[in-house]
Design a protein around this motif. Sequence first.
Motif, short mmCIF file in Angstrom:
data_model
loop_
_atom_site.label_atom_id
_atom_site.label_comp_id
_atom_site.label_asym_id
_atom_site.label_seq_id
_atom_site.Cartn_x
_atom_site.Cartn_y
_atom_site.Cartn_z
N GLU A 285 4.16 -43.78 30.76
CA GLU A 285 3.19 -44.27 31.75
C GLU A 285 2.67 -45.48 31.36
O GLU A 285 2.29 -45.83 30.01
N ILE A 286 2.45 -46.46 32.13
CA ILE A 286 1.77 -47.67 31.86
C ILE A 286 0.41 -47.46 32.20
O ILE A 286 -0.13 -47.23 33.27
N CYS A 287 -0.55 -47.79 31.24
CA CYS A 287 -1.96 -47.43 31.19
C CYS A 287 -2.85 -48.72 31.10
O CYS A 287 -2.43 -49.49 30.31
N LEU A 288 -4.11 -48.74 31.39
CA LEU A 288 -4.92 -49.80 31.25
C LEU A 288 -5.85 -49.72 30.14
O LEU A 288 -6.30 -48.50 29.85
N ASP B 127 -8.89 -46.68 26.06
CA ASP B 127 -8.08 -45.94 26.98
C ASP B 127 -8.97 -45.69 28.14
O ASP B 127 -9.79 -44.88 28.17
N ILE B 128 -8.86 -46.46 29.34
CA ILE B 128 -9.74 -46.65 30.35
C ILE B 128 -9.27 -44.92 31.12
O ILE B 128 -10.46 -44.40 31.55
N LYS B 129 -8.34 -44.47 31.33
CA LYS B 129 -8.03 -43.17 32.12
C LYS B 129 -8.77 -42.27 31.33
O LYS B 129 -9.41 -41.36 31.82
N GLU B 130 -8.67 -42.32 29.96
CA GLU B 130 -9.18 -41.17 29.10
C GLU B 130 -10.61 -41.09 29.21
O GLU B 130 -11.32 -40.24 29.43
N ALA B 131 -11.23 -42.49 29.21
CA ALA B 131 -12.74 -42.45 29.22
C ALA B 131 -13.36 -42.24 30.49
O ALA B 131 -14.30 -41.61 30.78
N ALA B 132 -12.66 -42.47 31.65
CA ALA B 132 -13.12 -42.36 32.92
C ALA B 132 -12.98 -40.89 33.12
O ALA B 132 -13.98 -40.20 33.78
N GLN B 133 -12.00 -40.05 32.63
CA GLN B 133 -12.06 -38.53 32.79
C GLN B 133 -12.91 -37.77 31.82
O GLN B 133 -13.91 -36.90 32.34
N VAL C 112 -8.05 -47.60 37.31
CA VAL C 112 -7.12 -47.13 36.01
C VAL C 112 -5.87 -48.04 36.01
O VAL C 112 -5.26 -47.71 35.04
N THR C 113 -5.81 -48.95 36.95
CA THR C 113 -4.37 -49.62 36.63
C THR C 113 -5.14 -51.40 36.79
O THR C 113 -5.91 -51.29 37.54
N LEU C 114 -4.16 -52.19 36.33
CA LEU C 114 -4.49 -53.61 36.42
C LEU C 114 -4.60 -53.80 37.89
O LEU C 114 -5.43 -54.76 38.59
N LYS C 115 -3.73 -53.41 38.58
CA LYS C 115 -3.58 -53.63 40.04
C LYS C 115 -4.91 -53.28 40.90
O LYS C 115 -5.39 -54.13 41.61
N GLU C 116 -5.49 -52.13 40.38
CA GLU C 116 -6.32 -51.61 41.26
C GLU C 116 -7.73 -52.68 40.61
O GLU C 116 -8.61 -52.79 41.55
N VAL C 117 -7.68 -52.85 39.45
CA VAL C 117 -8.90 -53.84 39.01
C VAL C 117 -9.02 -55.14 39.82
O VAL C 117 -9.94 -55.35 40.40
N ILE C 118 -7.52 -55.71 39.88
CA ILE C 118 -7.60 -56.84 40.72
C ILE C 118 -8.08 -56.86 42.11
O ILE C 118 -8.74 -57.53 42.66
#
Length: 293
Positions: free
Chosen positions: A11-14, A24-30, A38-44
């Motif tokens: 998986e490609i992670c942010l 690790d943004i996904k792990e921290a968010a959880q 949780v993806t760069l596309k979403e951040v933009i």
Amino acid sequence: MKLLQFKKNDEICLGVKTDFGILDIKEAAQAFEQSVPVTLKEVISHSEEGLAKLTSLVERSISHRNDELFISDDAVTYAPVVTNPEKIICVGLNYINHAKESNMDIPTSPILFSKFNNTLAAHQEPVIIPEGVGKMDYEAELVLVVGKTVKNVSEEEALSYVFGYTAGNDVSARDWQFKTGQWLLGKTPDGFAPIGPYVVTSDEINPNHLTIECRVNGEVRQKANTKDMIFNCATLVSYISQHMTLKPGDLIFTGTPDGVILGYPEEKQNWLKSGDEMVVSIESIGELKSILQ
């Protein structure tokens, strides 16, 4: 903020670069049950709101110092900082001395060409020399990441549409590039656009005054400053937007300074070979490393 993408379990992670390692943004968010991109596309796509949420999560993670959420730089397998841009626009001959060393006229308007997604490569990812290519060259470049849809924007407003900046290497096969008057063949083989390791958000960067350098096997080959561009970043975004609509996540390679192998006298043109290491270094962004195979 320094953002990156890395590979984890296919998986490609942010991630966010911090003084304590890569968060690790996904792990921290959880871990903190916090809703963030949780993806760069979403951040933009979430723009200022998305960055604000990320900032809050980073600060919270650092204050709690849960080491399991941070990864050391050495343990990360990087992905390209942008993985699926609609467009990769490149600018040719955008430094006067590079135009002169290439024996080409100094342009009076930006010279544009394209690369495609197949060319994207990550920090530390090998760049494969295509079979039959003998004249491999490097081109250190500042790369813009577009943050908003933009069409016909003025130079005064252009940089407000830029999400961030990263380092790029417009790897070039010169023998293929000059087979015809079109440069496409020499610019678009697989892996010929390494970018990264980070994209730095635009609020932290003055793109008009950055030291840019390329080293090959530790030897400095290119060294300049983005203030030496013929067409600065605002001019490029405005100009390109007058001819096509730029979309979030699009990349603009802004051109390379002098010092490429192509500019050497013919008897001194020692083209890159397998095993050579290219390092593109840009002030405030970082070092992008690539090894040829």
